[in-house]
Design a protein around this motif. Structure first.
Motif, short mmCIF file in Angstrom:
data_model
loop_
_atom_site.label_atom_id
_atom_site.label_comp_id
_atom_site.label_asym_id
_atom_site.label_seq_id
_atom_site.Cartn_x
_atom_site.Cartn_y
_atom_site.Cartn_z
N ASN A 243 0.83 -1.21 0.00
CA ASN A 243 0.00 0.00 0.00
C ASN A 243 0.86 1.26 0.00
O ASN A 243 2.07 1.20 0.24
CB ASN A 243 -0.95 0.01 1.21
CG ASN A 243 -0.23 -0.22 2.52
OD1 ASN A 243 0.78 0.42 2.82
ND2 ASN A 243 -0.74 -1.13 3.32
N PHE A 244 0.21 2.39 -0.26
CA PHE A 244 0.92 3.65 -0.33
C PHE A 244 1.57 4.04 0.99
O PHE A 244 2.69 4.54 1.02
CB PHE A 244 -0.03 4.77 -0.77
CG PHE A 244 0.54 6.14 -0.53
CD1 PHE A 244 1.47 6.68 -1.40
CD2 PHE A 244 0.19 6.88 0.59
CE1 PHE A 244 2.04 7.92 -1.17
CE2 PHE A 244 0.73 8.13 0.83
CZ PHE A 244 1.67 8.65 -0.05
N GLU A 245 0.86 3.81 2.10
CA GLU A 245 1.37 4.23 3.41
C GLU A 245 2.74 3.61 3.69
O GLU A 245 3.66 4.30 4.15
CB GLU A 245 0.37 3.85 4.51
CG GLU A 245 -0.91 4.66 4.50
CD GLU A 245 -1.92 4.22 3.44
OE1 GLU A 245 -2.88 4.97 3.20
OE2 GLU A 245 -1.71 3.15 2.83
N SER A 246 2.88 2.34 3.42
CA SER A 246 4.16 1.67 3.64
C SER A 246 5.20 2.11 2.61
O SER A 246 6.39 2.24 2.92
CB SER A 246 3.97 0.15 3.58
OG SER A 246 3.13 -0.29 4.62
N LEU A 247 4.75 2.35 1.38
CA LEU A 247 5.66 2.82 0.33
C LEU A 247 6.29 4.15 0.70
O LEU A 247 7.49 4.35 0.56
CB LEU A 247 4.90 2.94 -1.00
CG LEU A 247 5.63 3.65 -2.15
CD1 LEU A 247 6.87 2.87 -2.56
CD2 LEU A 247 4.70 3.87 -3.33
N GLU A 248 5.47 5.07 1.16
CA GLU A 248 5.94 6.41 1.50
C GLU A 248 7.05 6.35 2.55
O GLU A 248 8.09 6.99 2.41
CB GLU A 248 4.78 7.25 2.01
CG GLU A 248 5.15 8.70 2.30
CD GLU A 248 3.95 9.50 2.76
OE1 GLU A 248 3.88 10.71 2.44
OE2 GLU A 248 3.07 8.93 3.45
N VAL A 249 6.84 5.54 3.59
CA VAL A 249 7.82 5.41 4.67
C VAL A 249 9.11 4.77 4.15
O VAL A 249 10.22 5.24 4.44
CB VAL A 249 7.24 4.58 5.83
CG1 VAL A 249 8.31 4.25 6.87
CG2 VAL A 249 6.09 5.32 6.49
N ALA A 250 8.98 3.71 3.37
CA ALA A 250 10.15 2.99 2.88
C ALA A 250 10.97 3.82 1.90
O ALA A 250 12.20 3.76 1.89
CB ALA A 250 9.71 1.69 2.20
N LEU A 251 10.30 4.64 1.09
CA LEU A 251 11.01 5.45 0.10
C LEU A 251 11.81 6.55 0.79
O LEU A 251 12.92 6.90 0.34
CB LEU A 251 10.05 6.05 -0.91
CG LEU A 251 10.69 6.81 -2.07
CD1 LEU A 251 11.74 5.97 -2.81
CD2 LEU A 251 9.64 7.32 -3.05
N VAL A 252 11.28 7.12 1.86
CA VAL A 252 12.05 8.12 2.64
C VAL A 252 13.36 7.50 3.09
O VAL A 252 14.44 8.10 2.96
CB VAL A 252 11.22 8.61 3.85
CG1 VAL A 252 12.11 9.39 4.80
CG2 VAL A 252 10.07 9.47 3.40
N LYS A 253 13.29 6.28 3.60
CA LYS A 253 14.48 5.60 4.11
C LYS A 253 15.46 5.30 2.97
O LYS A 253 16.66 5.55 3.08
CB LYS A 253 14.07 4.30 4.82
CG LYS A 253 15.23 3.55 5.44
CD LYS A 253 14.73 2.33 6.20
CE LYS A 253 15.89 1.57 6.83
NZ LYS A 253 15.40 0.37 7.58
N GLU A 254 14.95 4.76 1.87
CA GLU A 254 15.82 4.38 0.75
C GLU A 254 16.44 5.60 0.10
O GLU A 254 17.61 5.57 -0.32
CB GLU A 254 15.01 3.60 -0.28
CG GLU A 254 15.83 3.00 -1.42
CD GLU A 254 16.82 1.94 -0.96
OE1 GLU A 254 17.88 1.79 -1.59
OE2 GLU A 254 16.51 1.24 0.03
N SER A 255 15.72 6.70 0.03
CA SER A 255 16.22 7.90 -0.63
C SER A 255 17.37 8.57 0.12
O SER A 255 18.10 9.38 -0.43
CB SER A 255 15.10 8.92 -0.83
OG SER A 255 14.64 9.41 0.41
N LYS A 256 17.51 8.19 1.40
CA LYS A 256 18.57 8.78 2.22
C LYS A 256 19.84 7.95 2.23
O LYS A 256 20.87 8.38 2.75
CB LYS A 256 18.07 8.95 3.66
CG LYS A 256 16.99 10.02 3.82
CD LYS A 256 16.51 10.13 5.26
CE LYS A 256 15.44 11.19 5.41
NZ LYS A 256 14.90 11.27 6.80
N LEU A 257 19.78 6.74 1.66
CA LEU A 257 20.95 5.86 1.66
C LEU A 257 22.02 6.37 0.68
O LEU A 257 21.69 6.92 -0.36
CB LEU A 257 20.54 4.43 1.29
CG LEU A 257 19.59 3.74 2.29
CD1 LEU A 257 19.26 2.35 1.80
CD2 LEU A 257 20.22 3.67 3.67
#
Length: 257
Positions: A243-257
């Motif tokens: 779902n979008f809610e989990s996507l949003e959280v995970a993308l924040v994390k991945e985008s900072k790597l």
């Protein structure tokens, strides 16, 4: 000596109690939540995010791996309940499903657990080889996407949850519009003609690839929609999300790597 012994015992009891309290109590009553399917379903959908990073506990509050936790949900007789904690910290504990509980709850949990377990096992593996053309005729391949984070939404026109999240995923694309290293692609089951007609009424800011039913069924082995993938810059699957809610959280994390 008696005083010293008493102090030591009191200290141990305090620490044990403090350690248990740090985990928090269940945020809902594990018995009451099992009495009604609709009530349980609302709780499950809003509060249990199995694709996120979380601390997993068995029935006696022993920490176990996420893989074991998901396997227990898929094949066992357990209901997951979140323990009270800070907003961005997830602690899930297994509770036994009671004998008189609606059998639909167990069946649904087993299916949710199976899907979450399958998705989890895909993480850390290479995304299958692909060579797609989007609706604008642009070629998208593994090679052309090297060194970029790829966000993939898998969907089809008649999937209500897939369409419902269009406004949210469009906002996500806009939020990352200045990140040239993040690409948004969607794989759709439908034909190019069907998609062009549909998207004229309900725009999607992702690059849209038509006729992906066989690829999603055979290469990705999907059985639930929407499904979102985040592919890291090395071409490996970082996250598989429902779902979008989990996507949003995970993308924040991945985008900072």
């Amino acid at each position: 000596m008696k005083i010293a012994f008493t102090i030591i015992i009191s200290f141990l009891i305090f620490n044990t109690s403090f350690s248990q309290n740090k985990l928090g109590n269940p945020e809902v009553d594990p018995i009451q939540i099992q009495k009604n399917y609709e009530q349980w379903s609302v709780y499950q959908n809003k509060k249990i995010m199995l694709s996120r990073d979380f601390k997993a506990l068995d029935v006696v509050s022993k920490e176990i791996s996420k893989e074991t936790f998901l396997d227990q949900l898929a094949n066992g007789n357990f209901i997951p309940i979140r323990l009270k904690s800070e907003a961005d910290i997830y602690v899930y504990k297994l509770f036994k499903i009671l004998p008189k509980t609606d059998t639909s709850i167990k069946a649904t949990i087993n299916q949710i657990g199976f899907d979450a377990y399958k998705n989890y096992k895909m993480e850390g593996t290479a995304f299958p080889q692909f060579s797609f053309k989007d609706l604008d005729g642009n070629l998208v391949t593994n090679e052309s996407m090297k060194g970029k984070i790829i966000v993939i939404k898998c969907w089809y026109i008649h999937c209500t949850p897939c369409i419902r999240e269009f406004p949210q995923v469009n906002k996500l694309v806009s939020a990352y519009k200045d990140r040239k290293d993040i690409i948004f692609i969607s794989l759709a089951e439908d034909s190019a003609e069907q998609l062009k007609t549909f998207l004229a009424r309900k725009p999607l800011l992702y690059s849209v690839i038509p006729d992906m039913k066989v690829y999603m069924n055979e290469s990705l082995q999907l059985n639930s929609f929407p499904t979102h993938f985040i592919i890291n810059k090395e071409g490996m699957i970082a996250k598989v999300l429902p779902n979008f809610e989990s996507l949003e959280v995970a993308l924040v994390k991945e985008s900072k790597l």
